[in-house]
Motif scaffolding. Structure first.
Motif, PDB file in Angstrom:
ATOM      1  N   HIS A 165       0.844  -1.193   0.000  1.00  0.00           N
ATOM      2  CA  HIS A 165       0.000   0.000   0.000  1.00  0.00           C
ATOM      3  C   HIS A 165       0.883   1.249   0.000  1.00  0.00           C
ATOM      4  O   HIS A 165       1.675   1.467   0.920  1.00  0.00           O
ATOM      5  CB  HIS A 165      -0.892   0.034   1.251  1.00  0.00           C
ATOM      6  N   GLY A 166       0.751   2.055  -1.032  1.00  0.00           N
ATOM      7  CA  GLY A 166       1.503   3.305  -1.077  1.00  0.00           C
ATOM      8  C   GLY A 166       2.855   3.220  -1.745  1.00  0.00           C
ATOM      9  O   GLY A 166       3.527   4.243  -1.901  1.00  0.00           O
ATOM     10  N   ALA A 167       3.279   2.025  -2.160  1.00  0.00           N
ATOM     11  CA  ALA A 167       4.553   1.897  -2.864  1.00  0.00           C
ATOM     12  C   ALA A 167       4.409   2.405  -4.299  1.00  0.00           C
ATOM     13  O   ALA A 167       3.326   2.350  -4.884  1.00  0.00           O
ATOM     14  CB  ALA A 167       5.014   0.449  -2.867  1.00  0.00           C
ATOM     15  N   PHE A 168       5.511   2.881  -4.865  1.00  0.00           N
ATOM     16  CA  PHE A 168       5.519   3.409  -6.227  1.00  0.00           C
ATOM     17  C   PHE A 168       6.514   2.643  -7.094  1.00  0.00           C
ATOM     18  O   PHE A 168       7.536   2.155  -6.614  1.00  0.00           O
ATOM     19  CB  PHE A 168       5.966   4.875  -6.239  1.00  0.00           C
ATOM     20  N   TRP A 169       6.217   2.590  -8.386  1.00  0.00           N
ATOM     21  CA  TRP A 169       7.226   2.297  -9.397  1.00  0.00           C
ATOM     22  C   TRP A 169       7.045   3.321 -10.511  1.00  0.00           C
ATOM     23  O   TRP A 169       5.978   3.397 -11.126  1.00  0.00           O
ATOM     24  CB  TRP A 169       7.112   0.876  -9.950  1.00  0.00           C
ATOM     25  N   ASN A 170       8.101   4.111 -10.742  1.00  0.00           N
ATOM     26  CA  ASN A 170       8.103   5.062 -11.853  1.00  0.00           C
ATOM     27  C   ASN A 170       6.878   5.979 -11.797  1.00  0.00           C
ATOM     28  O   ASN A 170       6.188   6.184 -12.797  1.00  0.00           O
ATOM     29  CB  ASN A 170       8.169   4.310 -13.187  1.00  0.00           C
ATOM     30  N   GLU A 171       6.605   6.492 -10.607  1.00  0.00           N
ATOM     31  CA  GLU A 171       5.548   7.481 -10.353  1.00  0.00           C
ATOM     32  C   GLU A 171       4.131   6.912 -10.448  1.00  0.00           C
ATOM     33  O   GLU A 171       3.163   7.669 -10.468  1.00  0.00           O
ATOM     34  CB  GLU A 171       5.703   8.693 -11.291  1.00  0.00           C
ATOM     35  N   LYS A 172       3.999   5.598 -10.489  1.00  0.00           N
ATOM     36  CA  LYS A 172       2.675   4.973 -10.436  1.00  0.00           C
ATOM     37  C   LYS A 172       2.616   4.080  -9.207  1.00  0.00           C
ATOM     38  O   LYS A 172       3.585   3.385  -8.886  1.00  0.00           O
ATOM     39  CB  LYS A 172       2.394   4.153 -11.698  1.00  0.00           C
ATOM     40  N   ARG A 173       1.482   4.107  -8.532  1.00  0.00           N
ATOM     41  CA  ARG A 173       1.352   3.335  -7.299  1.00  0.00           C
ATOM     42  C   ARG A 173       1.137   1.852  -7.580  1.00  0.00           C
ATOM     43  O   ARG A 173       0.548   1.469  -8.606  1.00  0.00           O
ATOM     44  CB  ARG A 173       0.175   3.839  -6.471  1.00  0.00           C
ATOM     45  N   ALA A 174       1.594   1.034  -6.640  1.00  0.00           N
ATOM     46  CA  ALA A 174       1.227  -0.382  -6.644  1.00  0.00           C
ATOM     47  C   ALA A 174      -0.294  -0.477  -6.691  1.00  0.00           C
ATOM     48  O   ALA A 174      -1.002   0.300  -6.051  1.00  0.00           O
ATOM     49  CB  ALA A 174       1.759  -1.072  -5.394  1.00  0.00           C
ATOM     50  N   GLY A 175      -0.789  -1.416  -7.451  1.00  0.00           N
ATOM     51  CA  GLY A 175      -2.220  -1.534  -7.686  1.00  0.00           C
ATOM     52  C   GLY A 175      -2.619  -0.991  -9.038  1.00  0.00           C
ATOM     53  O   GLY A 175      -3.691  -1.308  -9.556  1.00  0.00           O
ATOM     54  N   ASN A 176      -1.725  -0.189  -9.634  1.00  0.00           N
ATOM     55  CA  ASN A 176      -1.960   0.393 -10.952  1.00  0.00           C
ATOM     56  C   ASN A 176      -0.795   0.087 -11.880  1.00  0.00           C
ATOM     57  O   ASN A 176      -0.477   0.857 -12.774  1.00  0.00           O
ATOM     58  CB  ASN A 176      -2.146   1.913 -10.834  1.00  0.00           C
ATOM     59  N   LEU A 177      -0.161  -1.069 -11.645  1.00  0.00           N
ATOM     60  CA  LEU A 177       1.052  -1.427 -12.373  1.00  0.00           C
ATOM     61  C   LEU A 177       0.894  -2.676 -13.233  1.00  0.00           C
ATOM     62  O   LEU A 177       1.806  -3.033 -13.969  1.00  0.00           O
ATOM     63  CB  LEU A 177       2.215  -1.634 -11.389  1.00  0.00           C
ATOM     64  N   GLY A 178      -0.260  -3.347 -13.123  1.00  0.00           N
ATOM     65  CA  GLY A 178      -0.492  -4.568 -13.885  1.00  0.00           C
ATOM     66  C   GLY A 178      -1.876  -4.562 -14.499  1.00  0.00           C
ATOM     67  O   GLY A 178      -2.566  -3.537 -14.534  1.00  0.00           O
ATOM     68  N   ASN A 179      -2.295  -5.723 -14.999  1.00  0.00           N
ATOM     69  CA  ASN A 179      -3.670  -5.851 -15.492  1.00  0.00           C
ATOM     70  C   ASN A 179      -4.672  -5.775 -14.346  1.00  0.00           C
ATOM     71  O   ASN A 179      -5.795  -5.291 -14.517  1.00  0.00           O
ATOM     72  CB  ASN A 179      -3.843  -7.179 -16.239  1.00  0.00           C
TER      73      ASN A 179
END
Length: 368
Positions: A165-179
């Motif tokens: 919860h609240g982690a980022f990759w490349n300015e996008k949060r976890a939960g919005n990084l996959g399908n």
């Protein structure tokens, strides 16, 4: 005694607010699929940056429902394989098997403790149809590399974001990084309910619509059941707790990051290996702070003697669990080595700096 984690201390700043919000739910007389859930689903979607959030009974159900929905949509089929890192909580694999799919266990990267794409490449078969990057301990996987791998092999990307919860990759949060992604709100998580709770996030309208039906007995209209669904609905009480605590999540994450920085800067014992400092593209949410040592038993004894709590996440890799003794035998050297070396230190936004400094002092005084 410095406990490993204390929920009463963690929730104490918001306890009056939490009680008041729960009281409103009690007074409303509406406990399932109501306004609190609707508010949380909207707020968490906004937080993660996704179009949809679907509240579920727990994180395992969230993961299972993703795979079951893809089967309903005929994108996945029984017997398809999902690449799963074995260095994770067993729910990562159970979500696959409960949906009638097969976990294909892979090793981890020694620098990040996260899924190794080299191992995934070696483990690929003709039946492999999805990959599960597990953002373990709150550290987002390298999703640029994961997507490159997934596109090469035409795989779905399903995030296990239960600790992120609240982690980022490349300015996008976890939960919005996959399908799609599965979250757990187990009480000890960075965003924790007062019991079991979970959610799916996705930008796919067909997937979201299908999961909403599957979580509610397979129906959209009362007593009209399209699918053999289940009962896995995030109830109003838990949604009320999460609505209260969500607005403090970033503040609490900042507190965890500060503790992690104190550990990173302060632990100087050459017998201990601290996590590598995250690279610029990522932002660790530090659900857990995990170090390594070749003499874990000795360190455990030392911490116990000094009344400092600890835990192990996780002592037995999933592919070595009796629950998966029917799976094909696989040797995952890094995962198996790390499972004998890792130990988790106390970390919390409410951990007093005096306690953090004491932990660092005790760790630096230990000799292997």
């Amino acid at each position: 005694m410095i406990p490993f984690f204390d929920l009463k201390i963690e929730d104490s700043p918001y306890i009056d607010e939490l009680k008041a919000r729960i009281s409103k739910v009690v007074d409303s007389g509406w406990y399932v699929l109501g306004k609190e859930l609707e508010e949380f689903e909207n707020s968490f979607s906004e937080y993660c940056g996704t179009r949809y959030t679907i509240g579920t009974g727990n994180g395992l159900d969230a993961l299972t429902l993703i795979f079951e929905a893809y089967k309903v949509l005929e994108i996945l089929h029984s017997g398809d394989e999902v690449l799963v890192p074995s260095n994770s909580f067993i729910a990562s694999a159970l979500g696959v098997t409960k949906a009638g799919l097969v976990p294909n266990f892979v090793d981890i990267d020694p620098d990040t403790f996260l899924i190794s794409l080299n191992s995934a490449e070696e483990r690929m078969t003709a039946k492999t149809k999805a990959i599960m990057p597990v953002h373990l301990y709150g550290r987002a996987c390298n999703m640029d590399a994961v997507w490159k791998f997934a596109n090469k092999h035409n795989l779905l990307v399903i995030e296990d974001a239960a600790q992120a919860h609240g982690a980022f990759w490349n300015e996008k949060r976890a939960g919005n990084l996959g399908n799609a992604a599965a979250f757990s709100f187990y009480p000890a998580k960075n965003l924790g309910a007062f019991g079991d709770a979970g959610a799916v996030t996705t930008n796919d309208p067909d997937l979201a619509h299908t999961i909403r039906k599957l979580r509610n007995y397979g129906c959209e209209s009362k007593y009209v059941n399209e699918y053999k669904g289940t009962n896995s609905r995030l109830d109003e009480m838990q949604a009320a707790v999460l609505n209260t605590k969500l607005k403090y999540l970033d503040q609490n994450t900042s507190g965890r990051r500060l503790i992690a920085e104190l550990y990173q800067d302060g632990i100087k014992n050459s017998n201990l290996q601290t996590p590598n400092i995250p690279i610029q593209k990522e932002s660790h949410s530090w659900h857990l702070y995990v170090i390594r040592t070749s003499n874990r038993a000795g360190l455990q004894e030392h911490l116990n003697k000094n009344k400092i709590g600890w835990s192990i996440h996780y002592p037995i890799p999933i592919h070595k669990q009796n629950a998966f003794n029917d799976a094909p035998d696989v040797y995952l050297p890094t995962t198996e080595e790390f499972s004998q070396q890792i130990i988790s230190l106390p970390i919390s936004s409410k951990l007093a700096h005096s306690h953090t400094n004491r932990i660092i002092e005790v760790l630096n005084d230990w000799s292997d």
